[in-house]
Structure formats: C-alpha cells, structure tokens
Design a protein around this motif. Structure first.
Motif, PDB file in Angstrom:
ATOM      1  N   PHE A 125       0.811  -1.226   0.000  1.00  0.00           N
ATOM      2  CA  PHE A 125       0.000   0.000   0.000  1.00  0.00           C
ATOM      3  C   PHE A 125       0.842   1.273   0.000  1.00  0.00           C
ATOM      4  O   PHE A 125       0.690   2.143  -0.866  1.00  0.00           O
ATOM      5  CB  PHE A 125      -0.927  -0.028   1.231  1.00  0.00           C
ATOM      6  CG  PHE A 125      -1.950   1.063   1.282  1.00  0.00           C
ATOM      7  CD1 PHE A 125      -3.069   1.019   0.472  1.00  0.00           C
ATOM      8  CD2 PHE A 125      -1.813   2.132   2.166  1.00  0.00           C
ATOM      9  CE1 PHE A 125      -4.028   2.017   0.542  1.00  0.00           C
ATOM     10  CE2 PHE A 125      -2.772   3.131   2.233  1.00  0.00           C
ATOM     11  CZ  PHE A 125      -3.880   3.066   1.411  1.00  0.00           C
ATOM     12  N   GLY A 126       1.763   1.340   0.945  1.00  0.00           N
ATOM     13  CA  GLY A 126       2.585   2.547   1.074  1.00  0.00           C
ATOM     14  C   GLY A 126       3.492   2.756  -0.134  1.00  0.00           C
ATOM     15  O   GLY A 126       3.707   3.885  -0.572  1.00  0.00           O
ATOM     16  N   ARG A 142       4.061  -4.903   6.467  1.00  0.00           N
ATOM     17  CA  ARG A 142       3.651  -3.620   5.913  1.00  0.00           C
ATOM     18  C   ARG A 142       4.506  -2.487   6.496  1.00  0.00           C
ATOM     19  O   ARG A 142       4.803  -1.507   5.829  1.00  0.00           O
ATOM     20  CB  ARG A 142       2.171  -3.376   6.233  1.00  0.00           C
ATOM     21  CG  ARG A 142       1.630  -2.098   5.630  1.00  0.00           C
ATOM     22  CD  ARG A 142       0.148  -1.982   5.854  1.00  0.00           C
ATOM     23  NE  ARG A 142      -0.197  -1.779   7.256  1.00  0.00           N
ATOM     24  CZ  ARG A 142      -1.436  -1.711   7.712  1.00  0.00           C
ATOM     25  NH1 ARG A 142      -2.459  -1.850   6.891  1.00  0.00           N
ATOM     26  NH2 ARG A 142      -1.680  -1.528   8.989  1.00  0.00           N
ATOM     27  N   ALA A 143       4.899  -2.666   7.776  1.00  0.00           N
ATOM     28  CA  ALA A 143       5.688  -1.621   8.415  1.00  0.00           C
ATOM     29  C   ALA A 143       7.135  -1.626   7.927  1.00  0.00           C
ATOM     30  O   ALA A 143       7.728  -0.572   7.744  1.00  0.00           O
ATOM     31  CB  ALA A 143       5.636  -1.782   9.930  1.00  0.00           C
ATOM     32  N   ARG A 166       8.697  -0.402   3.814  1.00  0.00           N
ATOM     33  CA  ARG A 166       9.067   0.936   3.344  1.00  0.00           C
ATOM     34  C   ARG A 166      10.427   1.370   3.853  1.00  0.00           C
ATOM     35  O   ARG A 166      10.883   2.458   3.556  1.00  0.00           O
ATOM     36  CB  ARG A 166       8.010   1.944   3.799  1.00  0.00           C
ATOM     37  CG  ARG A 166       6.789   1.937   2.913  1.00  0.00           C
ATOM     38  CD  ARG A 166       5.904   3.118   3.197  1.00  0.00           C
ATOM     39  NE  ARG A 166       5.227   2.992   4.484  1.00  0.00           N
ATOM     40  CZ  ARG A 166       5.372   3.868   5.458  1.00  0.00           C
ATOM     41  NH1 ARG A 166       6.161   4.901   5.333  1.00  0.00           N
ATOM     42  NH2 ARG A 166       4.707   3.694   6.583  1.00  0.00           N
ATOM     43  N   VAL A 177      -0.442   6.830   8.148  1.00  0.00           N
ATOM     44  CA  VAL A 177       0.977   6.572   8.374  1.00  0.00           C
ATOM     45  C   VAL A 177       1.597   5.985   7.104  1.00  0.00           C
ATOM     46  O   VAL A 177       2.724   6.300   6.743  1.00  0.00           O
ATOM     47  CB  VAL A 177       1.166   5.612   9.569  1.00  0.00           C
ATOM     48  CG1 VAL A 177       2.592   5.138   9.643  1.00  0.00           C
ATOM     49  CG2 VAL A 177       0.767   6.300  10.860  1.00  0.00           C
ATOM     50  N   GLU A 178       0.832   5.147   6.408  1.00  0.00           N
ATOM     51  CA  GLU A 178       1.357   4.510   5.206  1.00  0.00           C
ATOM     52  C   GLU A 178       1.532   5.492   4.056  1.00  0.00           C
ATOM     53  O   GLU A 178       2.206   5.177   3.082  1.00  0.00           O
ATOM     54  CB  GLU A 178       0.430   3.378   4.761  1.00  0.00           C
ATOM     55  CG  GLU A 178       0.535   2.121   5.595  1.00  0.00           C
ATOM     56  CD  GLU A 178       1.935   1.510   5.546  1.00  0.00           C
ATOM     57  OE1 GLU A 178       2.442   1.319   4.435  1.00  0.00           O
ATOM     58  OE2 GLU A 178       2.509   1.271   6.613  1.00  0.00           O
ATOM     59  N   GLY A 179       0.892   6.635   4.130  1.00  0.00           N
ATOM     60  CA  GLY A 179       1.176   7.598   3.074  1.00  0.00           C
ATOM     61  C   GLY A 179      -0.003   8.299   2.441  1.00  0.00           C
ATOM     62  O   GLY A 179       0.136   8.870   1.367  1.00  0.00           O
TER      63      GLY A 179
END
Lengths: 376, 350
Positions: A98-99, A146-147, A150, B246-248
């Motif tokens: 996602f990020g 997920r953390a 990135r 937080v993810e963007g």
C-alpha cells in the motif's frame, strides 16, 4: 534509521493534560519501550511522534529533522497498531505494498521489496489471502511486513501483541527482538505489559500521568527505581512498601523498625520515609544466610500462600490485628517469595529478615528515591 | 380401533403409515372420517383421533413447526410480490392494449395486443431524450451528492469538534422543509440573467439548463446522504484510518481509499436513494424548464406530453412509464451486487 528526539512535548485536551513536558532522546537503532498504566499518556506520546495528533507544545525531531508539523506520511516512520489494522478489503500483497504504491515506486521495486519483507516475517505464499482468512498471528506478521517494507527511519509499535493469546505473544516477542537485530532500526514500543518492556528493550521509559518518570535500561529501572511510582510499577509481583518516618537510629513505622545511619543517607529525623523491599529480598529467619546482609528479624503471620511451581508467594501480615486490604497490598501486609520446598502453612507465625543491600528508601513527600541500599 | 387389531403391520412400519396419510387428503374431509385408516402418530401412545383435513394439517404443523414457518414465509413473499409487481403488470396490460380498445381494458387481460406502443413512444415524441435528460441529471446529482456527502459524513462521523451537533442539526433541518418552500426564490434566482454566465449559458440564466434542476435537487437530497454516510463512516475503526495515514495518504486519501470502500453498503444505499429520488423528481424538474426535450425537461415531463388536448394516449403513457422504470431497475440490480456486507469482518480484532 533515524534518531528520535522529543523536546518539551505537551498534549492538552480541553481540560486534561495527556502528555506533560516530555523530553526524550532516542538514539539511532535503539529499542525504547514506553511503559505505564493505561491512560498514562504513552499512546498519546506515540501518536504525536507518528503525527496522528499534533502536540500542543514542544518539538519532535526524527533523524535530525524537525517534523513537528509534518503529516504522518512525510515523517519517514511506520507503525504497527494494537488492533492490527490491516485493510480488510485488500489482500496481503495489496496491504503490504500500500505505502509503496502510494509513493509510486515502479512495479519491479515493489515486488522485490514485498518479497523481501514477506521473507523476513515468513509470509511466503500467502500473498493473495484476505485478512479475514488469516489467524491472529499471521495478520500481525502482515502488519509488521507492511511496516518494514518501506524501510522507515523508525518503527512505532503501539501494543502490537496485546490482542494475541499468551503463547503467541511470547513467541512474537522473541520474533520482534530478532527483527530488531536483523533490521537494526530504531523501534519505539508502547505497552502496559512490563514483561514485554523488560525483555525486549534497550531502555524503558516509564510514564505516569503524562509525565516521564524514568528512562533507563530495564535492569536499572528494576534495581534502582527513580521514584515510588517506578518502584511499584516495575517488577511483578510488585515491591512492598512500608510507610514511616526517620528517627535517630534509622526508620520507624507502625509495624517494623530498621536500623541505619540517617546521616549516611542524607535524611533527617522526622522526615516522612517509605521503605521499599522486593518480595525476593525478604527471607525467613532460618534462610537468613541467603541475604547478603540481613536485618534483625521481624515477627509476622502467614496470611495466604500461593504456590506458583518454581516459587511460592506468601502474603504475610505483620500482626494478627492487621486487616488484609481488599485492594492490593495495604499497610502492614508483606509479600515474600520463597523456594517451593519451604515448609510453612497459612496462619503460621514466622520470623523474617530483609536484605539490607536491597532496601530502597524513598522520600514520601516527593516520591523520589533516596537510596537503593542500606549498606554504604 | 378395530383397525389396530386387524392390521398390526401398519402399526409396526411407520413408512406404511405415512403413505396412507399422504394418500388420504385427496379423499377429502368426509373420506378421512369414514374410511378406516390409522391417522395417528405412530410413536405416540395417545388414543386415535378422527381428524379432519384441517385438523390433521394443523397437527402436522405443531409437530413440525419448520413447515409452518416455511409456509408463512411463502405466503408473505407471494403477497408482497403481488402487491409490488401487479401495478407493473397492469401498466403492461394497458400499454399493449390498442388505442381504440382502451375503454375495454380489463384487469388481467389486455383487450387486444399491440406491442408497437413501445416503439410509438419514441416516434411520437423524442422520449429517449427525456429519459436521457433525467438519467444524466440524476447521475451528476448522485456523484455530486456522494462526493460532498462523503466529505461532510467524514467530518460529522469521525471528527470531534465544538458545535458539531448544532451544525449537523442545521444540515438536517434543510431536509425537514417542504421542497416547495424553496421554489419561488429559486425560480426567481434561476430566471435572473447573470452577465457573468453569459459566455457559458446562452441566455445568461440557469432556466432551461440541467443546472437549474441538478443544483436544488442535490441540495435537497444531500442531508439524507450525509446522515447515512456519517453513520457508516463513524463505524470504521480509527486504527484503519491511522494506518492509511501513516502509510502515506492524507486524511482525504484515507477517506477515499479505505473508509469509502469499507462503507460500500452505505455508499450504495445513499447513491441509489439519491439517484432514484432525483430521477423520479417532478416538481422542480417540471418548473425549472419549459418542457421541451432540448431544454433538459425530465422524463416525467415526457410521459405527460402523451396527454394531448383532445385525447389522452394512455397506452403510450403506460409504455413510456415502463421504459422509464428500466434504468432504475437495472441500477438497483447492479448496486445490489455491489452491496457486499460483512466486508469489515476480520478487519480489526476487538
């Protein structure tokens, strides 16, 4: 990888101060745990670091960059939440990436990073599962993937293990420590569970009512608590406290007197004093050789015995007239740790000694620690 | 009772019992009373009762209540189906009745068969243009309402701020007024020539443009959508929004990437309600245009155009009504598929 620095961070809601003048420096690569009772402001502190709430006052720096007014997405951090917070309408791959997708990495890079992250948390072959098809532990691993995907400067973890069952929690605890070693990243961890705080962290930050009480390595908090709150909060079962005052020859209270030289500890007679002693530092008189430096014996009555297997917890009363308090340990009650082969029964009269090397003295008015040993 | 002694086999084999039981009803009530047969529950010791057809049926229902529930379910379903679908059937009956026979039209059977009415609808008038007008206006209004409603719903549902309840009440109060109360000021406003608009709109006023319909209708149906969306958005756990941020994403990004998809049932409900309301709206639509298809007159205006000075073409009106219902029917079916509830299960461990 980045250091995190809080300076005078204060968060006030309409009439409550959730965080008060918090100043703290967390070094690059350090694992710091915020610990405290629920509602003490530890989660709010973390939210201000993440940028989910803005502090009323104070500044926050991440990696030497002032991020106080930046939105969460620009702070170079990632976060694992207590309730896991996977996006339920996306499969594992979409959740983890996602990020990266929002930051418009090219597809190859995304695939490579997702694979790498999945590898670290052992999620290979689960990429097209939906969160609701997974177990609690698997979901938690997806959240961690997920953390880490990135490559953020710092991880924030807000009670990530609170919703897992006991066995899984212990397992994930070691996993997280391994993860910290592998990634070598700054981790800020919030928990109210001191077992997690003690076992994982480089340093723990004990917080109460929005105020930082002590920041130190776990064993230092345990052996040399800075004040009454830390002494009572860190350690399970908790430390015993005796309230009394300083007299010429030492300490005097309703139930027990301890001899020491007031001058050597910088206390003056008639000062309100609280003596703290951990359950494992109290012994039966016949075992007094186990204490490095025993006090003179005290009389006590056994109230309740709790056999725990590897040890026995015995609740003692200094006096048969003491009424056992319904709320925790009251005045005149004492909890001691005994070896499992100790032969005592409820309602026995016993004589006990304390280990003078581990008697803590606290100023009751301010709560601050005065001394952590009666031997000088 | 003689039966018992003479036919012991029946008593021992319940299967045989049941076949006789099932065979009995076609004989009728009299049969059941006269014919010697074991109308008994083979497991019970109670004495044989001579039961009539209805009594036997009732007894069966009591021993097996599931049948009763299923029976009442079917009765209720059929009742609702008939009451909702019969008007459409009757529209169809009227539509296919040739114009000359309209006075003889029955309740169930058309007086003649003339399916050409469905084509005449489009040849007599550009009815498709009317439907298109309504469809377009309803679509734009729905998109606008969902967009604005989502933002407002997010604010009312997820943020805490001073004056929130007062503002929400103000928004909702708008929907308590009868829409007609707004008509006169709006009509005056839309008929005013605004020089600034002159390059954009031929006459410089909003009259006879789709905006004249879409603006007031969006405003009137907005409060309901805000209310629906607010309820749904407020139920999405905070953790998910925090995680997205937080993810963007920004707050708005989190709204459209996480909160809206997870509130799909609510968004679909608000959307369908708005679309149908605007599509079917007549009062504003008919007064804000002059009724010609080129002036963005809506579908209902088109149906009424089949009503001439000297005759009313009921069959064409009926056919037009059926045609006009189709887009909405299709939309509801499609939206229903999109309404997948239970998406949020497993999102968050409470």
């Amino acid at each position: 990888m980045a250091s995190v620095k809080l300076e005078g961070v204060t968060k006030r809601y309409e009439d409550v101060t959730a965080v008060n003048e918090m100043s703290l420096e967390i070094e690059d690569g350090e694992f710091v745990t915020f610990v405290g009772p629920s509602g003490c402001g530890k989660s709010t502190t973390m939210e201000t670091i993440a940028g989910l709430t803005l502090p009323t006052e104070g500044t926050i720096e991440i990696g030497e960059r002032d991020v106080t007014n930046l939105p969460p997405k620009d702070r170079g951090i990632s976060m694992v939440f207590q309730n896991i917070a996977l996006f339920p309408h996306m499969d594992v791959y979409d959740n983890v990436s996602f990020g990266l997708r929002l930051r418009q990495y090219d597809q190859e890079e995304i695939d490579r990073r997702v694979e790498e992250a999945a590898d670290i948390v052992q999620l290979e072959g689960m990429m097209d599962r939906m969160p609701k098809e997974m177990s609690g532990g698997q979901r938690q691993r997806v959240a961690i993937a997920r953390a880490i995907v990135r490559n953020p400067g710092a991880f924030l973890m807000d009670e990530p293990l609170a919703n897992l069952d006991a066995e899984l929690r212990v397992h994930m605890r070691t996993q997280l420590q391994r993860l910290h070693r592998e990634l070598d990243t700054t981790i800020i961890y919030v928990t109210h569970d001191q077992a997690q705080a003690m076992t994982m962290s480089d340093r723990i930050a004990v917080i109460d009512s929005g105020v930082l009480q002590q920041v130190a390595p776990p064993l230092k908090c345990y052996n040399e608590p800075a004040n009454l709150f830390v002494a009572g909060f860190i350690g399970s079962p908790a430390m015993n406290f005796l309230e009394g005052e300083v007299v010429d020859g030492g300490f005097e209270s309703e139930y027990a007197n301890i001899d020491f030289d007031p001058k050597a500890h910088g206390v003056t007679p008639r000062q309100d004093l609280t003596v703290g002693i951990r359950p494992e530092n109290v012994f039966l008189e016949e075992d007094s050789r186990k204490a490095a430096s025993p006090t003179k014996p005290f009389d006590a009555v056994v109230d309740v015995i709790e056999p725990m297997g590897k040890e026995v917890n015995a609740y003692l009363l200094f006096d048969r007239d003491v009424e056992a308090s319904a709320e925790g340990r009251g005045e005149g009650q004492l909890l001691i740790n005994l070896t499992p082969d100790t032969d005592i029964e409820e309602d026995d009269d016993v004589r006990i000694v304390m280990d003078r090397q581990n008697v803590h003295l606290f100023d009751r008015t301010s709560g601050d620690a005065i001394s952590h040993s009666l031997e000088t | 009772m003689t039966d018992r002694s003479t036919e012991p086999g029946d008593e021992l084999t319940p299967g045989a019992d049941e076949t006789t039981l099932e065979a009995a009803p076609d004989g009728g009530v009299a049969d059941a009373e006269t014919v010697d047969q074991p109308v008994v529950n083979p497991t019970a010791d109670e004495p044989d009762l001579d039961r009539g057809l209805i009594a036997a049926w009732a007894a069966k229902m009591i021993t097996n209540p599931d049948r009763a529930y299923r029976a009442s379910f079917y009765v209720a379903t059929i009742f609702f189906l008939v009451t909702t679908l019969f008007p459409f059937y009757w529209l169809f009956v009227v539509a296919v009745t040739p114009r000359n026979n309209l006075s003889e039209v029955g309740v169930f059977i058309p007086a003649g068969f003339n399916p050409a009415a469905f084509i005449e609808v489009f040849t007599t008038l550009p009815f498709h243009r009317y439907v298109f007008n309504s469809f377009l206006i309803a679509t734009i209004a729905t998109v606008a309402v969902l967009l604005v409603g989502s933002l407002a719903g997010y604010v009312f549902g997820r943020l805490r701020f001073r004056g929130r309840n007062v503002m929400l009440l103000l928004v909702l109060v708008t929907s308590f007024f009868p829409p007609a109360a707004f008509f006169i000021p709006l009509n005056r406003l839309f008929n005013t020539n605004v020089d600034v608009l002159r390059p954009l709109l031929s006459a410089g006023s909003l009259y006879n443009t789709p905006y004249a319909i879409f603006i007031p209708l969006s405003a009137i149906f907005l409060p309901l959508s805000i209310f629906i969306l607010m309820t749904f958005y407020s139920q999405i756990p905070d953790g998910l929004e925090d995680a997205a941020r937080v993810e963007g994403t920004t707050r708005i990004g989190a709204l459209f990437r996480v909160i809206v998809p997870l509130s799909a049932p609510g968004v679909a409900t608000a959307g369908v309600l708005t679309f149908i309301s605007v599509y079917n709206e007549y009062f504003f639509s008919s007064l804000m245009t002059d009724g010609r298809p080129g002036s963005w007159a809506p579908m209902l205006e088109g149906i009424l155009r089949f009503q001439g000075e000297f005759e009313v073409l009921y069959n064409l009106m009926a056919a037009a009504s059926i045609v006009a219902v189709l887009p909405v029917a299709i939309l509801v079916v499609v939206a229903q598929e999109k309404i997948v509830s239970g998406l949020t299960t497993g999102a968050v461990k409470e």
